[in-house]
Design a protein around this motif. Structure first.
Motif, PDB file in Angstrom:
ATOM      1  N   ARG A 215       0.879  -1.184   0.000  1.00 16.78           N
ATOM      2  CA  ARG A 215       0.000   0.000   0.000  1.00 16.78           C
ATOM      3  C   ARG A 215       0.903   1.216   0.000  1.00 16.78           C
ATOM      4  O   ARG A 215       1.732   1.385   0.890  1.00 16.78           O
ATOM      5  CB  ARG A 215      -0.915  -0.004   1.226  1.00 16.78           C
ATOM      6  N   ILE A 216       0.744   2.050  -1.027  1.00 21.81           N
ATOM      7  CA  ILE A 216       1.657   3.173  -1.240  1.00 21.81           C
ATOM      8  C   ILE A 216       0.947   4.485  -0.886  1.00 21.81           C
ATOM      9  O   ILE A 216      -0.131   4.781  -1.405  1.00 21.81           O
ATOM     10  CB  ILE A 216       2.140   3.196  -2.696  1.00 21.81           C
ATOM     11  N   VAL A 217       1.579   5.259  -0.003  1.00 24.06           N
ATOM     12  CA  VAL A 217       0.993   6.493   0.530  1.00 24.06           C
ATOM     13  C   VAL A 217       1.874   7.671   0.145  1.00 24.06           C
ATOM     14  O   VAL A 217       3.104   7.617   0.292  1.00 24.06           O
ATOM     15  CB  VAL A 217       0.867   6.410   2.070  1.00 24.06           C
ATOM     16  N   ASP A 218       1.246   8.754  -0.343  1.00 26.55           N
ATOM     17  CA  ASP A 218       2.040   9.928  -0.725  1.00 26.55           C
ATOM     18  C   ASP A 218       2.190  10.880   0.464  1.00 26.55           C
ATOM     19  O   ASP A 218       1.719  10.611   1.577  1.00 26.55           O
ATOM     20  CB  ASP A 218       1.444  10.628  -1.949  1.00 26.55           C
ATOM     21  N   THR A 219       2.854  12.003   0.251  1.00 29.90           N
ATOM     22  CA  THR A 219       3.170  12.925   1.347  1.00 29.90           C
ATOM     23  C   THR A 219       1.947  13.632   1.915  1.00 29.90           C
ATOM     24  O   THR A 219       2.023  14.219   2.995  1.00 29.90           O
ATOM     25  CB  THR A 219       4.199  13.975   0.879  1.00 29.90           C
ATOM     26  N   SER A 220       0.820  13.572   1.222  1.00 31.49           N
ATOM     27  CA  SER A 220      -0.410  14.166   1.757  1.00 31.49           C
ATOM     28  C   SER A 220      -1.161  13.180   2.647  1.00 31.49           C
ATOM     29  O   SER A 220      -2.168  13.539   3.253  1.00 31.49           O
ATOM     30  CB  SER A 220      -1.329  14.618   0.609  1.00 31.49           C
ATOM     31  N   GLY A 221      -0.683  11.932   2.700  1.00 30.18           N
ATOM     32  CA  GLY A 221      -1.359  10.903   3.486  1.00 30.18           C
ATOM     33  C   GLY A 221      -2.367  10.100   2.683  1.00 30.18           C
ATOM     34  O   GLY A 221      -3.055   9.234   3.235  1.00 30.18           O
ATOM     35  N   MET A 222      -2.446  10.348   1.384  1.00 29.33           N
ATOM     36  CA  MET A 222      -3.401   9.639   0.529  1.00 29.33           C
ATOM     37  C   MET A 222      -2.786   8.336   0.019  1.00 29.33           C
ATOM     38  O   MET A 222      -1.636   8.310  -0.415  1.00 29.33           O
ATOM     39  CB  MET A 222      -3.782  10.525  -0.661  1.00 29.33           C
ATOM     40  N   THR A 223      -3.562   7.252   0.077  1.00 27.51           N
ATOM     41  CA  THR A 223      -3.130   5.991  -0.520  1.00 27.51           C
ATOM     42  C   THR A 223      -3.356   6.085  -2.021  1.00 27.51           C
ATOM     43  O   THR A 223      -4.495   6.197  -2.486  1.00 27.51           O
ATOM     44  CB  THR A 223      -3.910   4.803   0.052  1.00 27.51           C
ATOM     45  N   ILE A 224      -2.281   6.061  -2.777  1.00 28.13           N
ATOM     46  CA  ILE A 224      -2.393   6.280  -4.221  1.00 28.13           C
ATOM     47  C   ILE A 224      -2.368   4.971  -5.016  1.00 28.13           C
ATOM     48  O   ILE A 224      -2.696   4.970  -6.204  1.00 28.13           O
ATOM     49  CB  ILE A 224      -1.289   7.223  -4.739  1.00 28.13           C
ATOM     50  N   GLU A 225      -2.013   3.873  -4.357  1.00 31.68           N
ATOM     51  CA  GLU A 225      -2.053   2.588  -5.055  1.00 31.68           C
ATOM     52  C   GLU A 225      -1.969   1.446  -4.042  1.00 31.68           C
ATOM     53  O   GLU A 225      -1.285   1.548  -3.022  1.00 31.68           O
ATOM     54  CB  GLU A 225      -0.918   2.458  -6.069  1.00 31.68           C
ATOM     55  N   TYR A 226      -2.698   0.374  -4.358  1.00 34.10           N
ATOM     56  CA  TYR A 226      -2.604  -0.866  -3.592  1.00 34.10           C
ATOM     57  C   TYR A 226      -2.271  -1.967  -4.588  1.00 34.10           C
ATOM     58  O   TYR A 226      -2.988  -2.159  -5.581  1.00 34.10           O
ATOM     59  CB  TYR A 226      -3.928  -1.158  -2.892  1.00 34.10           C
ATOM     60  N   GLY A 227      -1.164  -2.643  -4.373  1.00 33.28           N
ATOM     61  CA  GLY A 227      -0.718  -3.654  -5.330  1.00 33.28           C
ATOM     62  C   GLY A 227      -0.732  -5.050  -4.738  1.00 33.28           C
ATOM     63  O   GLY A 227      -0.416  -5.241  -3.554  1.00 33.28           O
ATOM     64  N   VAL A 228      -1.100  -6.027  -5.566  1.00 35.08           N
ATOM     65  CA  VAL A 228      -1.107  -7.430  -5.153  1.00 35.08           C
ATOM     66  C   VAL A 228      -0.407  -8.243  -6.234  1.00 35.08           C
ATOM     67  O   VAL A 228      -0.827  -8.236  -7.393  1.00 35.08           O
ATOM     68  CB  VAL A 228      -2.538  -7.968  -4.945  1.00 35.08           C
ATOM     69  N   ASP A 229       0.652  -8.949  -5.860  1.00 35.22           N
ATOM     70  CA  ASP A 229       1.366  -9.832  -6.779  1.00 35.22           C
ATOM     71  C   ASP A 229       1.260 -11.265  -6.282  1.00 35.22           C
ATOM     72  O   ASP A 229       1.543 -11.533  -5.111  1.00 35.22           O
ATOM     73  CB  ASP A 229       2.841  -9.442  -6.873  1.00 35.22           C
ATOM     74  N   VAL A 230       0.861 -12.170  -7.169  1.00 35.28           N
ATOM     75  CA  VAL A 230       0.803 -13.597  -6.844  1.00 35.28           C
ATOM     76  C   VAL A 230       1.840 -14.302  -7.702  1.00 35.28           C
ATOM     77  O   VAL A 230       1.786 -14.254  -8.935  1.00 35.28           O
ATOM     78  CB  VAL A 230      -0.599 -14.187  -7.111  1.00 35.28           C
ATOM     79  N   GLY A 231       2.808 -14.938  -7.058  1.00 36.06           N
ATOM     80  CA  GLY A 231       3.875 -15.606  -7.790  1.00 36.06           C
ATOM     81  C   GLY A 231       3.424 -16.927  -8.368  1.00 36.06           C
ATOM     82  O   GLY A 231       2.516 -17.587  -7.832  1.00 36.06           O
TER      83      GLY A 231
END
Length: 244
Positions: A215-231
């Motif tokens: 879960r990637i959060v920017d400097t404003s505190g907003m979550t800008i992306e949620y990533g899921v990788d399945v190998g």
């Protein structure tokens, strides 16, 4: 009816794909498979040569036939770092295809990660990373992005590989706000029927796979992306340092 060597090669390849034969494992001696009723010496030899041609095994004098080390999993942070330096998120020996994008109602886990209401509109981007040598699936990767960002950046909603970096590269350049935090997790689970199409394995496959989320959060505190990788089955995670 396919020839006997092809039937045997497919049987062994399925065991490699499922992880029953792991990287570094030595395949049975030709004589042992002959004794087990798998065919004549020429049949088994032909099957092993086919597996070697497909890049699944390596044969060497004194070591027998060994399952080849496979391209390993990369985290989103590693792919982002590589993208910044090289312009591509691919690791050595990798390529990607099956790029897709579309707006859908957010599942509960995605809604929780993006801090929105379940069922709210989100952009789902997905792609398949493959071993460049044999075409097998390294991982299936899905990115979930707030719909508002996708509205501002139409390229995100196009079902194709992004030019000039990853979706995070594009978003941070557009907003002017760099990534402040990454919340990552990793665990193993058994494959399900839902994995079959994504990982290109039979529906009844029972194999361990690694799941990576971020879960990637920017400097404003907003979550800008949620990533899921399945190998893919039999894949390992290893850390790769990329230097400028």
């Amino acid at each position: 009816m396919p020839p006997k060597w092809k039937v045997l090669a497919d049987e062994i390849a399925a065991k490699i794909t499922s992880g029953a034969y792991a990287p570094g494992d030595r395949l049975p001696k030709i004589e042992d498979l002959v004794s087990a009723g798998k065919g004549s010496k020429s049949t088994v030899h032909a099957a092993y040569k086919a597996l070697e041609a497909d890049g699944l095994v390596i044969a060497s004098r004194g070591h027998g036939t060994v399952v080849r080390e496979r391209t390993t999993l990369a985290t989103a942070a590693e792919r982002e770092q590589r993208s910044k330096i090289t312009g591509s998120s691919w690791r050595a020996g990798e390529r990607s295809d099956s790029h897709m994008a579309g707006f859908i109602a957010a599942p509960e886990d995605v809604a929780e990660a993006l801090e929105i209401e379940p069922g709210g509109l989100v952009l789902r981007r997905s792609r398949t990373y493959r071993d460049e040598h044999d075409g097998s699936v390294v991982s299936h990767s899905t990115s979930w992005i707030p719909a508002g960002l996708a509205d501002e950046l139409p390229e995100l909603a196009m079902g194709r590989r992004l030019s000039g970096g990853t979706s995070i590269d594009l978003i941070t350049r557009h907003t002017g706000r760099p990534v402040a935090r990454r919340h990552s997790s990793m665990w193993a689970r058994t494959t399900t029927a839902a994995d079959a199409g994504l990982l290109e394995i039979p529906e009844d496959t029972q194999a361990a796979v690694i799941v990576l989320t971020v879960r990637i959060v920017d400097t404003s505190g907003m979550t800008i992306e949620y990533g899921v990788d399945v190998g893919g089955p039999g894949r390992r995670w290893t850390k790769e340092e990329v230097s400028a």
